[in-house]
Design an enzyme around this catalytic site. Sequence first.
Site, PDB file in Angstrom:
ATOM      1  CG  HIS A  33      -0.281  -0.447   2.517  1.00  0.00           C
ATOM      2  ND1 HIS A  33       0.381   0.836   3.184  1.00  0.00           N
ATOM      3  CD2 HIS A  33      -0.106  -1.412   3.354  1.00  0.00           C
ATOM      4  CE1 HIS A  33       0.984   0.129   4.176  1.00  0.00           C
ATOM      5  NE2 HIS A  33       0.479  -1.189   4.254  1.00  0.00           N
ATOM      6  CG  HIS A  36       4.297  -1.588   2.199  1.00  0.00           C
ATOM      7  ND1 HIS A  36       2.961  -1.994   1.971  1.00  0.00           N
ATOM      8  CD2 HIS A  36       5.043  -2.449   3.074  1.00  0.00           C
ATOM      9  CE1 HIS A  36       2.755  -2.801   2.805  1.00  0.00           C
ATOM     10  NE2 HIS A  36       3.767  -3.083   3.560  1.00  0.00           N
ATOM     11  CD  GLN A  60       7.534 -10.915  10.586  1.00  0.00           C
ATOM     12  OE1 GLN A  60       8.678 -10.942  10.116  1.00  0.00           O
ATOM     13  NE2 GLN A  60       6.917  -9.709  10.883  1.00  0.00           N
ATOM     14  CG  ASP A 149       5.267  -2.079  11.905  1.00  0.00           C
ATOM     15  OD1 ASP A 149       4.208  -2.635  12.270  1.00  0.00           O
ATOM     16  OD2 ASP A 149       5.194  -1.844  10.678  1.00  0.00           O
ATOM     17  CB  SER A 185      -0.804  -5.675   4.499  1.00  0.00           C
ATOM     18  OG  SER A 185       0.190  -5.129   4.285  1.00  0.00           O
ATOM     19  NE  ARG A 186      -1.442  -9.098  10.793  1.00  0.00           N
ATOM     20  CZ  ARG A 186      -0.276  -8.996  11.176  1.00  0.00           C
ATOM     21  NH1 ARG A 186       0.211  -8.035  11.063  1.00  0.00           N
ATOM     22  NH2 ARG A 186       0.583 -10.431  10.968  1.00  0.00           N
TER      23      ARG A 186
HETATM   24  P1  AMP Z   1       5.109  -4.913   6.252  1.00  0.00           P
HETATM   25  O1  AMP Z   1       5.014  -5.320   5.008  1.00  0.00           O
HETATM   26  O2  AMP Z   1       3.866  -4.922   7.185  1.00  0.00           O
HETATM   27  O3  AMP Z   1       6.252  -5.848   7.147  1.00  0.00           O
HETATM   28  O4  AMP Z   1       5.645  -3.501   6.103  1.00  0.00           O
HETATM   29  C1  AMP Z   1       6.988  -3.583   5.738  1.00  0.00           C
HETATM   30  C2  AMP Z   1       7.558  -2.064   6.052  1.00  0.00           C
HETATM   31  O5  AMP Z   1       6.556  -0.902   5.622  1.00  0.00           O
HETATM   32  C3  AMP Z   1       7.751  -2.079   7.509  1.00  0.00           C
HETATM   33  O6  AMP Z   1       8.971  -1.269   7.671  1.00  0.00           O
HETATM   34  C4  AMP Z   1       6.460  -1.252   8.073  1.00  0.00           C
HETATM   35  O7  AMP Z   1       6.725  -0.336   9.326  1.00  0.00           O
HETATM   36  C5  AMP Z   1       6.443  -0.156   6.721  1.00  0.00           C
HETATM   37  N1  AMP Z   1       5.117   0.208   6.863  1.00  0.00           N
HETATM   38  C6  AMP Z   1       3.962  -0.341   6.988  1.00  0.00           C
HETATM   39  N2  AMP Z   1       2.791   0.172   7.004  1.00  0.00           N
HETATM   40  C7  AMP Z   1       3.252   1.548   7.025  1.00  0.00           C
HETATM   41  C8  AMP Z   1       2.618   2.964   7.053  1.00  0.00           C
HETATM   42  N3  AMP Z   1       1.459   3.239   7.050  1.00  0.00           N
HETATM   43  N4  AMP Z   1       3.273   4.059   6.760  1.00  0.00           N
HETATM   44  C9  AMP Z   1       4.774   3.920   6.657  1.00  0.00           C
HETATM   45  N5  AMP Z   1       5.520   2.642   6.870  1.00  0.00           N
HETATM   46  C10 AMP Z   1       4.651   1.402   6.821  1.00  0.00           C
END
Ligand code: AMP
Length: 289
Positions: A33, A36, A60, A149, A185-186
């Site tokens: 999204h 990312h 994880q 995160d 994503s959730r």
């Molecule tokens: P994930 O795919 O959830 O593991 O996220 C991958 C990276 O994208 C991680 O470093 C997250 O912190 C970052 N991320 C996820 N959602 C957001 C958001 N809304 N704003 C900024 N970074 C994000």
Amino acid sequence: MEVHRSLDAARAACASRRASGTLGLVPTMGALHEGHLTLVRRAREENDAVAVTVFVNPLQFGPHEDYERYPRDEAGDAALLEGAGADLVLFLPADEMYPPGHVTRLDQGALCTELEGAARPGHFAGVLTVVCKLFNICTPTRAYFGHKDFQQTVVVRRMVEDLDMPVEVVVCPTRRDPDGLAMSSRNAYLSPAERAEGLALVTALGEAQRLFAAGERSRAALEAAMQRILLDRLRRPADYAAVVSPDDFSRPELAHPGDVAVVAAPVGPTRLLDNHALGAKLGPFSPGP
Ligand code: AMP
């Protein structure tokens, strides 16, 4: 844009980019999204080449969590990454990441058992282990993580420092929908009504920020205000609503600018988390439709 699907190919592609310049790495679990893509664009600005890993890391996830049903959309992800200017997209196979016999885990004791770590035992050992592996496979100059995160950014920085890893960690601000909900994503799991309930998290953070800006410094008072909002809106207690030091998640009696308000709560079929560094701007947001 090159797409690779094996560890050998990923390693070779990254090494070749690294030989001729800087490489920015954006580790993700896919179902991408705008949050990312903000990381990818920042990496694009700051490096000669950008690699994005897409890997839903089984290590994880707890045994009763959503590993199996976590959203996956390789074609959609590749299209978004092409648009954001990624050079390398690395879809990493789980059986190559964790072949039979793998046992090594990274862990940081108390840092990994607070907050999210308390709610998700073993989660951060899984995060640190995969991030370390991704750094070894991709050898990036810089790696990009989202403040969304928050606890993850702290433990990753700690690992890089403690283990002398030759990579610069860059943390990017949280991207939000216009109504304030932190992109995740959730969020795809949520019905419209549940999504509206999920706004309780950013409302609670906004109240903590409002009180802090008005001079409230008592950590207990700030936490109580957040907990009240979450209980009121979600009709069950949050997993946590706390004000913590950004270094070690300790909870100061008096809050200081830069301390982080962190919240997590079950919403509908999932859990949402969010945070805000006190003293920084949050909102205003437009009300939903
Ligand atoms: P994930 O795919 O959830 O593991 O996220 C991958 C990276 O994208 C991680 O470093 C997250 O912190 C970052 N991320 C996820 N959602 C957001 C958001 N809304 N704003 C900024 N970074 C994000």
